[in-house]
Design an enzyme around this catalytic site. Structure first.
Site, PDB file in Angstrom:
ATOM      1  N   SER A 598       0.526  -1.064   0.587  1.00 34.53           N
ATOM      2  CA  SER A 598       0.018   0.176   0.030  1.00 34.53           C
ATOM      3  C   SER A 598       1.299   1.075  -0.033  1.00 34.53           C
ATOM      4  O   SER A 598       1.669   1.410  -0.544  1.00 34.53           O
ATOM      5  CB  SER A 598      -0.639   0.415   1.277  1.00 34.53           C
ATOM      6  OG  SER A 598      -1.829   0.824   1.243  1.00 34.53           O
ATOM      7  N   ASP A 679      -8.563  -4.848  -5.969  1.00 39.95           N
ATOM      8  CA  ASP A 679      -8.092  -4.054  -5.348  1.00 39.95           C
ATOM      9  C   ASP A 679      -8.541  -2.435  -6.170  1.00 39.95           C
ATOM     10  O   ASP A 679      -7.883  -1.915  -7.237  1.00 39.95           O
ATOM     11  CB  ASP A 679      -6.799  -3.635  -5.092  1.00 39.95           C
ATOM     12  CG  ASP A 679      -6.333  -2.694  -4.478  1.00 39.95           C
ATOM     13  OD1 ASP A 679      -6.571  -2.078  -4.033  1.00 39.95           O
ATOM     14  OD2 ASP A 679      -4.294  -2.461  -3.884  1.00 39.95           O
ATOM     15  N   HIS A 711      -7.191  -5.327  -1.895  1.00 38.58           N
ATOM     16  CA  HIS A 711      -6.099  -5.129  -1.251  1.00 38.58           C
ATOM     17  C   HIS A 711      -5.113  -5.560  -0.206  1.00 38.58           C
ATOM     18  O   HIS A 711      -3.879  -6.101  -0.205  1.00 38.58           O
ATOM     19  CB  HIS A 711      -6.744  -3.713  -0.683  1.00 38.58           C
ATOM     20  CG  HIS A 711      -4.951  -2.634  -0.264  1.00 38.58           C
ATOM     21  ND1 HIS A 711      -4.561  -1.932  -1.400  1.00 38.58           N
ATOM     22  CD2 HIS A 711      -4.231  -2.381   0.622  1.00 38.58           C
ATOM     23  CE1 HIS A 711      -3.900  -1.559  -1.194  1.00 38.58           C
ATOM     24  NE2 HIS A 711      -3.818  -1.666   0.305  1.00 38.58           N
TER      25      HIS A 711
END
Length: 765
Positions: A598, A679, A711
């Protein structure tokens, strides 16, 4: 329930029993919990609900129905459980904790259920039964028969016409219970049942406003809502009334998607409090979540009163964690000030009289509205007698418990919350009738710990450790330490995790982990996705810094990342590497790898384009940002709008300044890119673009993608492949055995995943 691991590997991590937070009864003598285990040999997952007797430390089975959920204590010691009914419905089961049957596993199985009145033994059918007093034992006559879950027990209190979860109950004056669950509702307010949906002749989706999709799913006409009813005992059985939609016709939604849960509402004898996104503002652009109260008495009304918005002057950000005082007359909750920032500091509010929505007090308030306490609490609850408020909050890489006299929360007090528990990371806490607190938590070496905090003495005792304080994994607290070093503007904290066979006379390669968020932190907590001990047991010294942007070190450090994505945090990370080089002689920084997901993936891409990137032998980017402008495709655009100081069309220079793609001319370090197709926060184009650049530049690189993950990578077999690909890539670059060499099954998964055709460029296994 036994965990055995000669070495803590990804397979040991992923197949270890995962125990949920404990749910104590009123006096804390018994604790309900769920536990699930994945078997890589059978490729199957089993789940149980169990009860722990605290005095004897004995754990007994409540049910092994894998679909049973939401175990909840009633005041008299009975247990409520949700289980799937027929045709997409949900059964509500209530009875003593030793009365629920099991589904069995296809082999001969006998089930004993207690306290079943007037049960008549059957001489016919697939089951034989015997009755001793009021306890019934049922055995299958044939080996493959298995007892049904609900029919035998006869403890079905009601059936709800849809899939629901998130049970909360509260005792009412007439001996019945207020009952609440959450589920999806249709546009007309009726409960959504997936098995009753009429199929459409088109697969098209037409939208006139954002959200179009959120996290990992597209927005539909259904809304999350709270359903309420009355649960009453008559004789030996319970009866649930029909349930009503609390939010019908309101345009409100609670719990708040995607991650709102039971922390988004509470129930008491006076009614229901909840939080919901502001119905006027655009949810993809604003983070405003309002608190509401609906007065209810017997919880039988088919049409509830209209929700009353609770006022918090000057605070328009996210509200969360509403919780009633024990008498139901007051309400505590948390709220942020900024309506376009998810990591603004949460502050404590108390509604001193639920009948007066304007009687809200901002506890620990200051004139500048920043608050006197420089911590951001994540949850709040009342002591059993209502005289104290407890708060959990991050502090220096841990999640601690704090307490505050309830009277101090009503304004004009100089008292700050007092830290009373500081061990690992608290995941939940419950007040007990004797004034103590039951705590669930974890640490970097233990995946589930239950504590009792004694409020009188201030001591906390471990009552149950799922992994025997990590020993079952071959781990110990001796492996974990922490360092502080001078960063760009402040002292920066980092966790250090060493191999279990660490020897002071040896040097170990460095695994440098960068956390996501960016407003987040590495904590002394367990993870099945990014677990530092997994890397340490491969032979690395793992160092996980909490640079600028991290939470739990004061709001100023958290806020300082705004407009500085590749600035201050990068300097902190560089200075951390330099500190390791100069001070930790057991770390071989010439043999280092760096990994991040991320925001950590963004930072990995940024590092690849800058000087620090040449210090590493290999890099791992999981679902990271490649091009800043591509964040306009994200579902929650308030995120880049805040952190990059405005929309792209108003402040393009800030977006361009911190764009990793602008520095791809420097990319040269071997690099594994991971990006998943579900995602929707960072679209898969980010990962594909990064991989394309690496390949075109001739940089050693691989690309891993999961079409059915978001994600995160959550499915056990996918997670094992994720770990295999990551460890194979970094280990070979620092001279450690690859994980495929250590596990034949991991090697098999990698082989099945490899997609390059004969003649294509790319390495083979």
């Amino acid at each position: 329930m036994t965990i055995k691991a000669q070495k803590f590997t990804p397979e040991a991590l992923l197949s270890a029993p995962r125990r949920g937070d404990g749910i104590p009864n009123a006096d804390g003598s018994k604790v309900l919990y769920s536990v699930s285990t994945y078997d890589f040999q059978d490729h199957s997952q089993s789940s149980e609900i169990r009860v722990l007797d605290v005095a004897s430390k004995k754990s007994t089975l409540v049910t092994d129905n894998a679909d049973a959920s939401d175990p909840t204590w009633l005041e008299n010691g009975d247990v409520l459980i949700l289980a799937p009914g027929s045709n997409g419905t949900t059964d509500v089961l209530v009875g003593p904790h030793d009365s629920f049957s099991t589904r069995g596993n296809g082999i001969s199985l006998c089930v004993t259920i207690g306290h079943v009145p007037e049960f008549r033994a059957s001489r016919d059918g697939p089951f034989s039964t015997t009755v001793v007093k009021d306890r019934v034992t049922i055995c299958p006559r044939e080996k493959k028969s298995r007892p049904p879950f609900t029919d035998i027990c006869n403890y079905t209190a009601g059936n709800i016409d849809g899939s629901v979860s998130g049970v909360k109950v509260a005792s009412l004056a007439n001996g019945s219970y207020a009952f609440t669950v959450t589920g999806n509702s249709n546009p007309d307010g009726s409960i959504y049942n997936s098995e009753k949906v009429t199929s459409s002749q088109t697969t098209g989706r037409l939208y006139g406003a954002i959200f179009v999709r959120h996290w990992d799913s597209y927005i539909t006409q259904q809304r999350q809502t709270i359903f309420y009813g009355n649960l009453k005992k008559g004789g030996s059985h319970y009866k649930l009334s029909s349930v009503a939609n609390l939010l019908k016709g309101t345009n409100l939604e609670s719990p708040v998607p995607q991650f709102g849960s039971t922390d988004n509402f509470d129930v008491s004898s006076s009614g229901i409090a909840f939080v919901s996104k502001d119905p006027v503002l655009q949810p993809a652009v604003y983070t405003k979540i309002n608190p509401y109260f609906v007065p209810l008495s017997d919880f039988t009304a088919s049409t509830p009163p209209s929700p009353i918005q609770i006022q918090t002057s000057g605070f328009n950000g996210q509200a969360t964690s509403p919780v009633f005082s024990p008498d139901g007359k007051q309400l505590a909750f948390l709220r942020r000030q900024n309506e376009q920032y998810e990591s603004d500091k949460l502050q404590l509010f108390v509604l001193t009289n639920v009948a007066e929505p304007n009687s809200t007090v901002n506890a620990l308030a200051t004139a500048d509205r920043k608050g006197a306490w420089d911590r951001s609490p994540s949850s709040v609850f009342w002591s059993h007698d209502g005289k104290k408020l407890y708060l959990t909050a991050e502090e220096h890489g841990r999640v601690a418990l704090f307490t505050l006299a309830a009277s101090s929360a009503f304004g004009n007090s100089t008292s700050l919350p007092k830290k009373v528990f500081y061990d690992g990371a608290i995941s939940s806490a419950y007040p007990l009738s004797n004034g103590d607190v039951f705590i669930s938590g974890s640490s970097l070496v233990d995946n589930s710990i239950y504590f009792y905090y004694d409020s009188a003495s201030g001591n906390a005792d471990v009552i149950s450790s799922n992994s025997k304080n990590g020993a079952a994994f071959g781990l110990s607290r001796d492996q974990v330490s922490e360092i502080w070093y001078p960063g760009a503007a402040e002292q920066i904290h980092a966790w250090v995790v060493k191999p279990s066979n660490f020897s002071a006379g040896q040097k170990y390669p460095l695994a440098y982990l960068i956390h996501g968020g960016p407003q987040g932190a590495w904590e002394d907590s367990w993870s099945t996705r990014w677990n530092p001990a997994v890397f340490a047991e491969q032979g690395y010294v793992v160092i996980a810094p909490n640079p600028t942007g991290s939470t739990g070190y004061g709001q100023a450090l958290t806020d300082a990342i705004q407009g500085e994505w590749g600035g201050l945090p990068y300097v902190d990370i560089v200075k951390g590497f330099e500190y390791i080089e100069a001070n930790l002689d057991y770390v071989d920084t010439s043999n280092a790898v760096e990994l991040g997901a991320s925001y950590g993936g963004y930072m990995t891409n940024w590092i690849q384009g800058h000087e620090l990137g040449r210090k590493f032998k290999a890099l791992i980017t999981h679902d990271g940002v490649f091009s800043m402008v591509s964040q306009l495709a994200s579902e929650e655009v308030w995120f880049p709008f805040h952190d990059l100081e405005g929309p792209y069309w108003k402040n393009p220079s800030s977006w361009q300044k911190w764009d990793p793609s602008a520095h791809t001319g420097n990319w040269s370090t071997p690099h594994l890119i991971i990006h998943n197709e579900l995602d929707y926060r960072l679209t898969i184009a980010e990962g594909l673009a990064a991989f394309n650049v690496l390949q075109e530049r001739g940089v050693e690189s691989e690309f891993l993608s999961f079409p059915n993950e978001n994600h995160w990578v959550l499915k056990p077999e996918n997670s094992l492949l994720w770990h295999t690909a990551v460890l194979d890539f970094i280990n070979k670059h620092v001279g450690l055995p690859t994980y495929s060499e250590q596990s034949s099954y991991a090697k098999q998964l990698r082989g099945e995943a490899w997609q390059n055709r004969k003649g294509d460029l790319g390495r083979k296994i």
